[in-house]
Scaffold this motif. Structure first.
Motif, PDB file in Angstrom:
ATOM      1  N   MET A   1      13.387   0.243 -12.484  1.00 23.82           N
ATOM      2  CA  MET A   1      11.770   0.069 -11.698  1.00 23.82           C
ATOM      3  C   MET A   1      12.183  -1.728 -12.488  1.00 23.82           C
ATOM      4  SD  MET A   1       8.250  -0.103 -13.268  1.00 23.82           S
ATOM      5  CE  MET A   1       8.159   1.468 -13.740  1.00 23.82           C
ATOM      6  N   GLU A   2      11.403  -2.443 -11.592  1.00 25.45           N
ATOM      7  CA  GLU A   2      12.185  -3.692 -11.602  1.00 25.45           C
ATOM      8  C   GLU A   2      10.469  -4.740 -11.055  1.00 25.45           C
ATOM      9  OE1 GLU A   2      14.497  -7.765  -9.462  1.00 25.45           O
ATOM     10  OE2 GLU A   2      14.366  -5.345  -8.150  1.00 25.45           O
ATOM     11  N   ILE A   3       9.947  -5.762 -11.263  1.00 26.97           N
ATOM     12  CA  ILE A   3       8.657  -6.947 -10.936  1.00 26.97           C
ATOM     13  C   ILE A   3       9.354  -7.662 -10.072  1.00 26.97           C
ATOM     14  CG2 ILE A   3       6.320  -7.431 -12.217  1.00 26.97           C
ATOM     15  CD1 ILE A   3       6.981  -4.074 -12.863  1.00 26.97           C
ATOM     16  N   ILE A   4       8.519  -7.914  -9.463  1.00 26.37           N
ATOM     17  CA  ILE A   4       9.469  -8.834  -8.274  1.00 26.37           C
ATOM     18  C   ILE A   4       8.021  -9.984  -8.267  1.00 26.37           C
ATOM     19  CG2 ILE A   4      11.286  -7.667  -7.865  1.00 26.37           C
ATOM     20  CD1 ILE A   4      10.207  -7.334  -4.333  1.00 26.37           C
ATOM     21  N   ARG A   5       7.798 -10.755  -7.998  1.00 23.74           N
ATOM     22  CA  ARG A   5       7.332 -11.555  -7.147  1.00 23.74           C
ATOM     23  C   ARG A   5       7.039 -11.973  -5.332  1.00 23.74           C
ATOM     24  NH1 ARG A   5       6.490 -17.710  -8.467  1.00 23.74           N
ATOM     25  NH2 ARG A   5       4.772 -18.303  -6.517  1.00 23.74           N
ATOM     26  N   LEU A   6       6.482 -11.341  -4.425  1.00 25.61           N
ATOM     27  CA  LEU A   6       5.981 -11.250  -3.209  1.00 25.61           C
ATOM     28  C   LEU A   6       6.003 -12.470  -2.958  1.00 25.61           C
ATOM     29  CD1 LEU A   6       6.398  -8.782  -1.698  1.00 25.61           C
ATOM     30  CD2 LEU A   6       4.332  -8.393  -1.428  1.00 25.61           C
ATOM     31  N   GLU A   7       6.653 -13.067  -1.858  1.00 25.22           N
ATOM     32  CA  GLU A   7       7.048 -14.116  -1.891  1.00 25.22           C
ATOM     33  C   GLU A   7       6.744 -14.183   0.292  1.00 25.22           C
ATOM     34  OE1 GLU A   7       9.758 -16.403  -3.855  1.00 25.22           O
ATOM     35  OE2 GLU A   7       8.522 -16.670  -5.387  1.00 25.22           O
ATOM     36  N   ASP A   8       6.905 -13.385   0.572  1.00 28.50           N
ATOM     37  CA  ASP A   8       7.086 -12.641   2.232  1.00 28.50           C
ATOM     38  C   ASP A   8       6.469 -12.281   2.510  1.00 28.50           C
ATOM     39  OD1 ASP A   8       8.192 -13.118   4.327  1.00 28.50           O
ATOM     40  OD2 ASP A   8      10.011 -12.983   3.961  1.00 28.50           O
ATOM     41  N   GLU A   9       5.247 -12.287   3.773  1.00 26.19           N
ATOM     42  CA  GLU A   9       4.390 -10.996   4.390  1.00 26.19           C
ATOM     43  C   GLU A   9       6.001 -10.304   5.290  1.00 26.19           C
ATOM     44  OE1 GLU A   9       0.971 -11.085   7.424  1.00 26.19           O
ATOM     45  OE2 GLU A   9       2.144 -12.539   7.001  1.00 26.19           O
ATOM     46  N   ASN A  10       7.497 -10.430   5.434  1.00 34.12           N
ATOM     47  CA  ASN A  10       8.089  -9.510   5.879  1.00 34.12           C
ATOM     48  C   ASN A  10       8.408  -8.633   4.845  1.00 34.12           C
ATOM     49  OD1 ASN A  10       7.834 -10.544   8.637  1.00 34.12           O
ATOM     50  ND2 ASN A  10       8.554 -12.447   8.041  1.00 34.12           N
ATOM     51  N   SER A  11       8.388  -8.624   3.509  1.00 35.61           N
ATOM     52  CA  SER A  11       8.946  -7.576   3.132  1.00 35.61           C
ATOM     53  C   SER A  11       8.796  -6.616   3.300  1.00 35.61           C
ATOM     54  CB  SER A  11       8.487  -8.196   1.347  1.00 35.61           C
ATOM     55  OG  SER A  11       8.802  -7.108   0.346  1.00 35.61           O
ATOM     56  N   PRO A  12       9.576  -5.592   3.063  1.00 32.72           N
ATOM     57  CA  PRO A  12       9.016  -4.321   3.383  1.00 32.72           C
ATOM     58  C   PRO A  12       8.371  -3.721   1.657  1.00 32.72           C
ATOM     59  CG  PRO A  12      11.267  -4.580   1.458  1.00 32.72           C
ATOM     60  CD  PRO A  12      10.688  -5.539   2.255  1.00 32.72           C
ATOM     61  N   TYR A  13       7.563  -4.116   0.814  1.00 32.69           N
ATOM     62  CA  TYR A  13       7.103  -3.951   0.468  1.00 32.69           C
ATOM     63  C   TYR A  13       4.858  -4.976   0.836  1.00 32.69           C
ATOM     64  CZ  TYR A  13      10.781  -3.486  -2.179  1.00 32.69           C
ATOM     65  OH  TYR A  13      12.306  -3.553  -2.796  1.00 32.69           O
ATOM     66  N   PHE A  14       5.258  -5.254   1.358  1.00 33.75           N
ATOM     67  CA  PHE A  14       3.469  -6.140   1.588  1.00 33.75           C
ATOM     68  C   PHE A  14       3.252  -4.513   2.149  1.00 33.75           C
ATOM     69  CE2 PHE A  14       0.626  -7.558   4.905  1.00 33.75           C
ATOM     70  CZ  PHE A  14      -0.055  -8.996   3.768  1.00 33.75           C
ATOM     71  N   GLU A  15       3.364  -3.651   3.275  1.00 34.25           N
ATOM     72  CA  GLU A  15       2.445  -3.030   3.820  1.00 34.25           C
ATOM     73  C   GLU A  15       2.252  -2.195   3.041  1.00 34.25           C
ATOM     74  OE1 GLU A  15       1.236  -3.097   7.306  1.00 34.25           O
ATOM     75  OE2 GLU A  15       2.253  -5.043   7.549  1.00 34.25           O
ATOM     76  N   SER A  16       2.740  -1.481   1.772  1.00 31.94           N
ATOM     77  CA  SER A  16       1.832  -0.993   0.609  1.00 31.94           C
ATOM     78  C   SER A  16       1.235  -1.598  -0.051  1.00 31.94           C
ATOM     79  CB  SER A  16       3.576  -0.560  -0.123  1.00 31.94           C
ATOM     80  OG  SER A  16       4.074   0.380   0.435  1.00 31.94           O
ATOM     81  N   ILE A  17       1.307  -2.898  -0.342  1.00 28.45           N
ATOM     82  CA  ILE A  17       0.415  -3.607  -0.927  1.00 28.45           C
ATOM     83  C   ILE A  17      -1.214  -3.245   0.268  1.00 28.45           C
ATOM     84  CG2 ILE A  17       1.810  -4.498  -2.695  1.00 28.45           C
ATOM     85  CD1 ILE A  17       0.979  -7.290  -1.628  1.00 28.45           C
ATOM     86  N   TYR A  18      -1.181  -3.798   1.529  1.00 26.25           N
ATOM     87  CA  TYR A  18      -1.377  -3.935   2.628  1.00 26.25           C
ATOM     88  C   TYR A  18      -2.996  -2.862   2.247  1.00 26.25           C
ATOM     89  CZ  TYR A  18      -4.695  -3.520   6.641  1.00 26.25           C
ATOM     90  OH  TYR A  18      -5.073  -3.197   7.392  1.00 26.25           O
ATOM     91  N   ASP A  19      -1.844  -1.725   2.214  1.00 30.71           N
ATOM     92  CA  ASP A  19      -2.633  -0.627   2.431  1.00 30.71           C
ATOM     93  C   ASP A  19      -3.738  -0.111   1.407  1.00 30.71           C
ATOM     94  OD1 ASP A  19      -1.453   0.465   5.193  1.00 30.71           O
ATOM     95  OD2 ASP A  19       0.439   1.587   3.937  1.00 30.71           O
ATOM     96  N   TRP A  20      -2.812  -0.157   0.306  1.00 32.51           N
ATOM     97  CA  TRP A  20      -3.052   0.222  -1.554  1.00 32.51           C
ATOM     98  C   TRP A  20      -4.315  -0.970  -0.846  1.00 32.51           C
ATOM     99  CZ3 TRP A  20       1.000  -1.641  -4.489  1.00 32.51           C
ATOM    100  CH2 TRP A  20       1.615  -0.667  -4.494  1.00 32.51           C
ATOM    101  N   ASN A  21      -4.844  -2.078  -1.344  1.00 30.01           N
ATOM    102  CA  ASN A  21      -6.116  -2.316  -0.681  1.00 30.01           C
ATOM    103  C   ASN A  21      -7.016  -2.881   0.132  1.00 30.01           C
ATOM    104  OD1 ASN A  21      -5.325  -5.410  -3.046  1.00 30.01           O
ATOM    105  ND2 ASN A  21      -3.744  -4.821  -2.478  1.00 30.01           N
ATOM    106  N   TYR A  22      -6.572  -2.296   1.204  1.00 28.60           N
ATOM    107  CA  TYR A  22      -7.486  -1.985   2.442  1.00 28.60           C
ATOM    108  C   TYR A  22      -8.306  -1.166   2.453  1.00 28.60           C
ATOM    109  CZ  TYR A  22     -10.503  -0.150   6.795  1.00 28.60           C
ATOM    110  OH  TYR A  22     -11.104  -0.529   7.057  1.00 28.60           O
ATOM    111  N   ALA A  23      -7.878   0.084   1.368  1.00 31.13           N
ATOM    112  CA  ALA A  23      -8.140   1.418   0.616  1.00 31.13           C
ATOM    113  C   ALA A  23      -9.062   1.679  -0.426  1.00 31.13           C
ATOM    114  CB  ALA A  23      -7.083   2.611   0.859  1.00 31.13           C
TER     115      ALA A  23
END
Length: 167
Positions: A1-23
C-alpha cells in the motif's frame, strides 16, 4: 500500500474519491454532484498550497483518503484551522490497516505544507488519540444527523522535537 498525493483530476483514483464524497456528504448535505466534483478538483494542489488530497492506493485501486484544508464545514468554529477532513476508508478495505497507514502520514504531510497544528471533529472516540491527537472537547455541529461531535487538535513539531512557530 502506498499513500500518494493526488494532484490531477485525470488520475485513475479521482472517480473513486468523488464517488465516496458524493455518497458521504454530498447527498447528506444536498450538494449537487457537479459541486462535489468541483470542490474535489480544486483540492488537488501542488507545493504547500491547501487544500491537499492524499489517497491510499494498492494494485491500481483507491482504498481510502484524507485532506488537509484551511477551511471546513464546521462553520460555527471559524477560529480553528487548518483541518484534517474527509478521512475515509472504502468499506471493502476496512479492517486492513488502511486507516492506520493514512493517519500515520498526516504529520509529515502537514509539516511539508508548513502547518503547525491541525484540527478535526468526529464521532469516533479513542481512535485519533492513538495517533497523537489531543481531545479538546465536545463541539456543536448544528447538523440534525450528528449535533455534537468530538473536537481534536494535533500539535505538529519539527522532526527534532521543537514545536514550529504558529501560523
Amino acid at each position: 500500500m502506498e499513500i500518494i498525493r493526488l494532484e490531477d483530476e485525470n488520475s485513475p483514483y479521482f472517480e473513486s474519491i468523488y464517488d465516496w464524497n458524493y455518497a458521504w456528504w454530498g447527498v447528506r448535505d444536498g450538494i449537487s454532484p457537479a459541486e462535489v466534483r468541483c470542490t474535489l478538483a480544486h483540492s488537488l494542489n501542488r507545493g504547500d498550497r491547501l487544500p491537499q488530497t492524499f489517497v491510499a492506493v494498492e494494485d491500481g485501486q483507491a482504498l481510502g483518503m484524507y485532506q488537509l484544508s484551511m477551511i471546513d464545514d464546521l462553520y460555527c468554529r471559524p477560529d480553528l484551522y487548518p483541518w484534517l477532513i474527509d478521512v475515509y476508508v472504502a468499506e471493502l478495505f476496512r479492517g486492513r490497516g488502511v486507516g492506520r497507514a493514512l493517519l500515520e502520514t498526516v504529520p509529515e504531510n502537514a509539516r511539508a505544507a508548513g502547518l503547525t497544528e491541525l484540527y478535526l471533529y468526529t464521532t469516533h472516540a479513542g481512535l485519533y488519540e492513538k495517533f497523537g491527537w489531543t481531545y479538546v472537547g465536545e463541539v456543536d455541529t448544528f447538523r440534525a444527523d450528528s449535533p455534537r461531535e468530538r473536537l481534536y487538535r494535533l500539535a505538529l513539531q519539527h522532526p527534532g522535537g521543537h514545536p514550529l512557530q504558529g501560523l
